[in-house]
Design a protein around this motif. Structure first.
Motif, PDB file in Angstrom:
ATOM      1  N   ASP A  51      34.146  -9.382  -6.023  1.00  0.00           N
ATOM      2  CA  ASP A  51      33.031  -8.507  -5.673  1.00  0.00           C
ATOM      3  C   ASP A  51      33.442  -7.039  -5.654  1.00  0.00           C
ATOM      4  OD1 ASP A  51      34.591  -8.421  -3.395  1.00  0.00           O
ATOM      5  OD2 ASP A  51      33.130  -9.412  -2.092  1.00  0.00           O
ATOM      6  N   THR A  59      42.204  -7.981  -4.109  1.00  0.00           N
ATOM      7  CA  THR A  59      40.943  -7.500  -4.644  1.00  0.00           C
ATOM      8  C   THR A  59      40.135  -8.726  -5.026  1.00  0.00           C
ATOM      9  OG1 THR A  59      41.970  -5.505  -5.525  1.00  0.00           O
ATOM     10  CG2 THR A  59      39.815  -6.101  -6.406  1.00  0.00           C
ATOM     11  N   ASP A  88      35.686  -1.145   1.243  1.00  0.00           N
ATOM     12  CA  ASP A  88      34.911  -0.782   0.057  1.00  0.00           C
ATOM     13  C   ASP A  88      35.351   0.615  -0.398  1.00  0.00           C
ATOM     14  OD1 ASP A  88      33.115  -0.133  -1.898  1.00  0.00           O
ATOM     15  OD2 ASP A  88      31.351  -0.845  -0.814  1.00  0.00           O
ATOM     16  N   LEU A 134      35.567  -5.642  -3.705  1.00  0.00           N
ATOM     17  CA  LEU A 134      36.059  -5.225  -2.402  1.00  0.00           C
ATOM     18  C   LEU A 134      37.513  -5.629  -2.233  1.00  0.00           C
ATOM     19  CD1 LEU A 134      33.005  -6.232  -0.158  1.00  0.00           C
ATOM     20  CD2 LEU A 134      33.469  -4.043  -1.274  1.00  0.00           C
ATOM     21  N   ASP A 184      32.860   3.799   8.322  1.00  0.00           N
ATOM     22  CA  ASP A 184      32.391   2.626   7.587  1.00  0.00           C
ATOM     23  C   ASP A 184      32.760   1.325   8.310  1.00  0.00           C
ATOM     24  OD1 ASP A 184      31.030   1.420   5.468  1.00  0.00           O
ATOM     25  OD2 ASP A 184      32.879   1.103   4.329  1.00  0.00           O
ATOM     26  N   ARG A 219      39.971   4.238   0.145  1.00  0.00           N
ATOM     27  CA  ARG A 219      40.588   4.609  -1.142  1.00  0.00           C
ATOM     28  C   ARG A 219      42.031   5.065  -0.932  1.00  0.00           C
ATOM     29  NH1 ARG A 219      35.441   6.824  -2.055  1.00  0.00           N
ATOM     30  NH2 ARG A 219      36.135   8.959  -1.619  1.00  0.00           N
ATOM     31  N   TYR A 243      40.238  -6.989   0.549  1.00  0.00           N
ATOM     32  CA  TYR A 243      40.381  -7.654   1.845  1.00  0.00           C
ATOM     33  C   TYR A 243      41.845  -7.562   2.234  1.00  0.00           C
ATOM     34  CZ  TYR A 243      35.723  -9.360   0.877  1.00  0.00           C
ATOM     35  OH  TYR A 243      34.373  -9.432   0.613  1.00  0.00           O
ATOM     36  N   GLN A 262      34.300   2.400  -2.704  1.00  0.00           N
ATOM     37  CA  GLN A 262      33.170   3.224  -3.126  1.00  0.00           C
ATOM     38  C   GLN A 262      32.537   3.958  -1.957  1.00  0.00           C
ATOM     39  OE1 GLN A 262      32.591   3.529  -6.399  1.00  0.00           O
ATOM     40  NE2 GLN A 262      34.321   2.112  -6.651  1.00  0.00           N
ATOM     41  N   ARG A 263      32.683   3.440  -0.749  1.00  0.00           N
ATOM     42  CA  ARG A 263      32.020   4.037   0.414  1.00  0.00           C
ATOM     43  C   ARG A 263      32.959   4.840   1.307  1.00  0.00           C
ATOM     44  NH1 ARG A 263      29.495  -1.236   1.642  1.00  0.00           N
ATOM     45  NH2 ARG A 263      30.853  -1.230   3.470  1.00  0.00           N
ATOM     46  N   SER A 264      34.236   4.526   1.266  1.00  0.00           N
ATOM     47  CA  SER A 264      35.137   5.131   2.239  1.00  0.00           C
ATOM     48  C   SER A 264      36.332   5.803   1.570  1.00  0.00           C
ATOM     49  CB  SER A 264      35.643   4.046   3.208  1.00  0.00           C
ATOM     50  OG  SER A 264      36.666   4.557   4.031  1.00  0.00           O
ATOM     51  N   GLU A 317      37.592  -5.730   5.637  1.00  0.00           N
ATOM     52  CA  GLU A 317      36.865  -5.666   4.366  1.00  0.00           C
ATOM     53  C   GLU A 317      36.694  -4.199   4.013  1.00  0.00           C
ATOM     54  OE1 GLU A 317      33.230  -8.156   3.599  1.00  0.00           O
ATOM     55  OE2 GLU A 317      32.302  -6.160   3.457  1.00  0.00           O
TER      56      GLU A 317
END
Length: 479
Positions: A364, A361, A316, A366, A388, A324, A368, A318-320, A314
């Protein structure tokens, strides 16, 4: 009425006065008390009292369930096999009245629970309706439940010997999964057990066999599909054989007539793991419904253990930054059978060009992504990234990969446990061979260099680290 019967309860059970119940307790044949309650008073259980009453004069015997009452054991005329609300009922004209024994084609043994029998007895035109109680077992064999037509509010649990005594012959029993309607309807007293190939009652292997038949002989996809179909049927066959053996050991085994037996499957050679994973890679890349059905069966069976993917990540963005970077290289692709491994409805479907692994995608936001079983690179590990909750491996050609991991055996850090030990062992092996497959959970500290374990254990669980090849080699030497 509670499970523990006192004198008043016995009087209500037998429809007699309390004083007569006290007097009956003095009868030499009356059941011994089952014990004493917290006040010191004696108590009894219902079944022994009713079995005793069944052998007494009619006023008492009439209060007992029909199958508890004495019968001569002479063979009763077998009447027929008739359909009953989706079930099949075999019936006999016994001296106790018409006895119906209920069977259900397929696995739905739960349909013969007390509540179901209470509903069906009114449709059956029998004196007593008997069925196997939801697949439960006791020391006598598969647990039975019965309902008398004149007292449907009082279901009870006879033994197989009770039914045998009523109909004068062993009672036919079809093991769930071997109970084919046509063979059940053709059964007659004295019929030998019908030999039936085992087919899993909940997993239909037909799509796997169809895919195999559609493929050329040398196709690894066909071989992988056939291997899974055989595995499913072979394991179910073992379960059937185990149940047959249990019946042979049951206390009422002489009263149970197995109406079917299993057709043993020949032992097939194990398919080489490389062929197996390549075959599933081909199936997963397909877009047709047959491939999706086969993938769904594999996921239901063992979570796709033989897929070229070992786990699901999973991510994200926005966090990692590493998520990206990975997501940026994904390429849009039509939905394939492989995308179903995410078990989510995709907004977009992707493929990783470095591994051919599917990704989606979700709604949500995210991503996967399927985690490859091994890294398909000729380079060497240059750094391991812990960020993360995800472990990344960068190789000498500057490609970032999700670290190989098996479902249920995740990689983690920051504590003493199977996650960090498995990660330490994986890093140790990847330093020497970048194509090392995902590992089972490590169980012994001797399986990996202790220095690597101490390195990953020391990184906070909610922290992150970029571990260079030089750092990993130095840690490995610290053993």
């Amino acid at each position: 009425m509670s499970d523990q019967l006192d004198t008043s309860d016995i009087a209500r059970l037998l429809n007699i006065s309390r004083s007569r119940a006290r007097w009956l307790r003095t009868d030499p044949g009356f059941p011994e008390p089952a014990g004493r309650n917290e006040t010191g008073s004696e108590y009894w259980y219902e079944t022994p009292v009713l079995r005793w009453a069944a052998g007494q004069e009619s006023s008492l015997a009439d209060q007992a369930p029909l199958l508890y009452r004495p019968a001569s054991g002479r063979p009763a005329p077998y009447l027929s096999a008739t359909a009953l609300d989706g079930h099949l009922m075999l019936s006999w004209a016994s001296e106790l009245g018409k006895v119906g024994f209920l069977h259900t084609p397929g696995p739905a043994e739960v349909s013969k629970t007390p509540r179901a029998l209470q509903r069906l007895v009114s449709l059956a035109d029998v004196a007593v309706l008997v069925g196997v109680n939801g697949g439960l077992w006791n020391m006598w064999g598969p647990e039975l439940c019965a309902v008398d037509a004149d007292r449907p509010d009082r279901p009870y649990m006879p033994r197989w010997t009770d039914v045998q005594q009523a109909i004068g012959m062993p009672v036919p029993y079809w093991i769930p999964g071997l109970n084919q309607p046509q063979k059940m309807a053709r059964w007659r007293p004295g019929s030998p057990p019908a030999v039936v190939p085992a087919r899993h009652p909940y997993l239909d292997t037909a799509p796997l066999l169809r895919l195999f038949s559609d493929e050329p002989d040398a196709s690894t996809a066909g071989q992988a599909a056939l291997a899974l179909a055989r595995e499913i049927d072979r394991r179910f066959t073992r379960e059937i054989v185990s149940e047959i053996n249990a019946i042979h050991k049951a206390m009422d085994k002489e009263a149970i007539a197995l109406a079917t037996t299993v057709d043993p499957l020949p032992r097939a050679a194990e398919l080489d793991e490389v062929i197996l994973r390549d075959g599933w890679a081909q199936i997963l890349a397909r877009t047709d419904q047959l491939a999706r059905d086969c993938v769904g069966l594999a996921l239901s069976w063992d979570g796709g253990f033989s897929f070229p993917y070992g786990d699901l990540a999973e991510l994200d963005p926005q966090r990692s930054p590493y998520a990206r970077e990975f997501i940026a290289r994904l390429q849009p692709t039509p939905a394939t059978a492989g995308h179903s491994v995410t078990e989510r409805t995709p907004v977009h479907t992707w493929s990783d060009p470095a591994t051919d692994a599917p990704a989606i995608t979700s709604d949500d936001g995210l991503v996967y992504a399927a985690v490859p079983f091994r890294i398909p690179s000729t380079g060497e590990l240059t750094e391991a990234v812990l960020h993360d909750g995800q472990v990344w491996i960068r190789t000498s050609d500057d490609t970032l990969y999700l670290a190989p991991a098996r479902s249920g055996n995740g990689l983690s850090w920051g504590y003493s446990g199977s996650g960090p030990t498995t990660l330490a062992e994986l890093l140790d092996r990847l330093l020497d061979d970048i194509t090392t497959p995902a590992l089972h959970a490590s169980t012994s500290p001797d399986d990996f260099p202790r220095g690597l374990f101490e390195l990953v254990r020391g990184i906070p669980q909610n922290g992150s680290a970029v571990l260079t090849r030089a750092q990993l080699l130095a840690a490995r030497r610290q053993d």
